[in-house]
Every structure is written in C-alpha cells, then in structure tokens.
Design an enzyme around this catalytic site. Sequence first.
Site, PDB file in Angstrom:
ATOM      1  N   SER A  93       0.813  -1.221   0.000  1.00  0.00           N
ATOM      2  CA  SER A  93       0.000   0.000   0.000  1.00  0.00           C
ATOM      3  C   SER A  93       0.842   1.265   0.000  1.00  0.00           C
ATOM      4  CB  SER A  93      -0.954   0.002   1.196  1.00  0.00           C
ATOM      5  OG  SER A  93      -0.243  -0.016   2.406  1.00  0.00           O
ATOM      6  N   HIS A  98       9.738  -1.537   1.814  1.00  0.00           N
ATOM      7  CA  HIS A  98       9.822  -1.650   3.274  1.00  0.00           C
ATOM      8  C   HIS A  98       9.721  -3.106   3.691  1.00  0.00           C
ATOM      9  CE1 HIS A  98       5.655  -0.861   2.041  1.00  0.00           C
ATOM     10  NE2 HIS A  98       5.270  -1.671   3.012  1.00  0.00           N
TER      11      HIS A  98
HETATM   12  P1  5GP Z   1       2.261  -2.302   3.013  1.00  0.00           P
HETATM   13  O1  5GP Z   1       0.762  -2.483   3.067  1.00  0.00           O
HETATM   14  O2  5GP Z   1       2.653  -1.359   1.903  1.00  0.00           O
HETATM   15  O3  5GP Z   1       3.033  -3.571   2.997  1.00  0.00           O
HETATM   16  O4  5GP Z   1       2.657  -1.634   4.391  1.00  0.00           O
HETATM   17  C1  5GP Z   1       2.565  -0.265   4.638  1.00  0.00           C
HETATM   18  C2  5GP Z   1       2.531  -0.108   6.128  1.00  0.00           C
HETATM   19  O5  5GP Z   1       2.825   1.234   6.425  1.00  0.00           O
HETATM   20  C3  5GP Z   1       1.163  -0.413   6.751  1.00  0.00           C
HETATM   21  O6  5GP Z   1       1.314  -1.443   7.713  1.00  0.00           O
HETATM   22  C4  5GP Z   1       0.752   0.917   7.382  1.00  0.00           C
HETATM   23  O7  5GP Z   1       0.109   0.750   8.630  1.00  0.00           O
HETATM   24  C5  5GP Z   1       2.064   1.657   7.519  1.00  0.00           C
HETATM   25  N1  5GP Z   1       1.983   3.105   7.390  1.00  0.00           N
HETATM   26  C6  5GP Z   1       1.368   3.801   6.401  1.00  0.00           C
HETATM   27  N2  5GP Z   1       1.525   5.115   6.593  1.00  0.00           N
HETATM   28  C7  5GP Z   1       2.278   5.259   7.711  1.00  0.00           C
HETATM   29  C8  5GP Z   1       2.781   6.397   8.424  1.00  0.00           C
HETATM   30  O8  5GP Z   1       2.563   7.550   8.050  1.00  0.00           O
HETATM   31  N3  5GP Z   1       3.508   6.156   9.539  1.00  0.00           N
HETATM   32  C9  5GP Z   1       3.766   4.882   9.976  1.00  0.00           C
HETATM   33  N4  5GP Z   1       4.496   4.763  11.097  1.00  0.00           N
HETATM   34  N5  5GP Z   1       3.320   3.788   9.334  1.00  0.00           N
HETATM   35  C10 5GP Z   1       2.583   3.975   8.222  1.00  0.00           C
END
Ligand code: 5GP
Length: 112
Positions: A93, A98
């Site tokens: 997302s 990461h």
């Molecule tokens: P993905 O879904 O891309 O693997 O993980 C993105 C992660 O980033 C999600 O678990 C979400 O909660 C976290 N996240 C998104 N925006 C922010 C933010 O502004 N600060 C922090 N600390 N985490 C974020």
Amino acid sequence: MDCVFCKIAAGEIPTSAVYQDELAYAFGDISPKAPVHVLIIPREHIGSLAEAGADKRALLGHLMGVAGKIARQKGLAKGYRVVVNTGEEGGQSVEHLHLHLMGGRQMTWPPG
Ligand code: 5GP
Ligand code: ZN
C-alpha cells in the site's frame, strides 16, 4: 517526491526511530498488527522489491541484517516474521520498499 516514507526517513514527518544508520531507517508501524511491528526502509527511494535491481543487492542484504538486529534488540528469541509486500497482488500500500518485522505473538500460515 511526494512519498510518505521518504519524508519519514528525512525527518520531515516526526517519527521515533527504532534504528537508523546511513542506509536504513526503522520505525513503528502506525497500525501495528503484532506486539512488535517495525517497518525497515532504505533511506533511498526504491518503489518496491520489484524495482530493486542487481545494484541494490547489498542494500537489500543490509536491510535484512537490520531486521535481525532489531529482532534481537526487541528480545524476539522465540521467532518473528519479516515480510515484503510487493505490488498490487502482494498487498503493498505504500510505494517505498519496506520490510515488516513482526513478532511477539504466534504467526499463522498462510498469510491472507
Ligand atoms: P504495506 O501495506 O505497503 O506492505 O505496508 C505499509 C505499512 O505502512 C502499513 O502497515 C501501514 O500501517 C504503515 N503506514 C502507512 N503510513 C504510515 C505512516 O505515516 N507512519 C507509519 N508509522 N506507518 C505507516
Ligand atoms: Zn520514498
């Protein structure tokens, strides 16, 4: 570039660092899915694992090493999970590479 994780790594969005060095920055996930849920990012913007070329292998290895170091610091001796969601079907997302480091509870398999 309008990338939230670039802004976090640059200190433009205040976040308490779990770990940082010249290549990597780690911070707690805003919506933790486990007692320990840390995100580890390269300071350099890379959109996803799919966009990381052969020239990024050392950096990718460094990020994995940081995950292990934080896991030890957090006392996750019973185990943990490192996840890299990639692309739409991978459930990514935020389009800045990461690693999710998750631990402190029993993980299940397969993930959803
Ligand atoms: P993905 O879904 O891309 O693997 O993980 C993105 C992660 O980033 C999600 O678990 C979400 O909660 C976290 N996240 C998104 N925006 C922010 C933010 O502004 N600060 C922090 N600390 N985490 C974020
Ligand atoms: Zn970025």
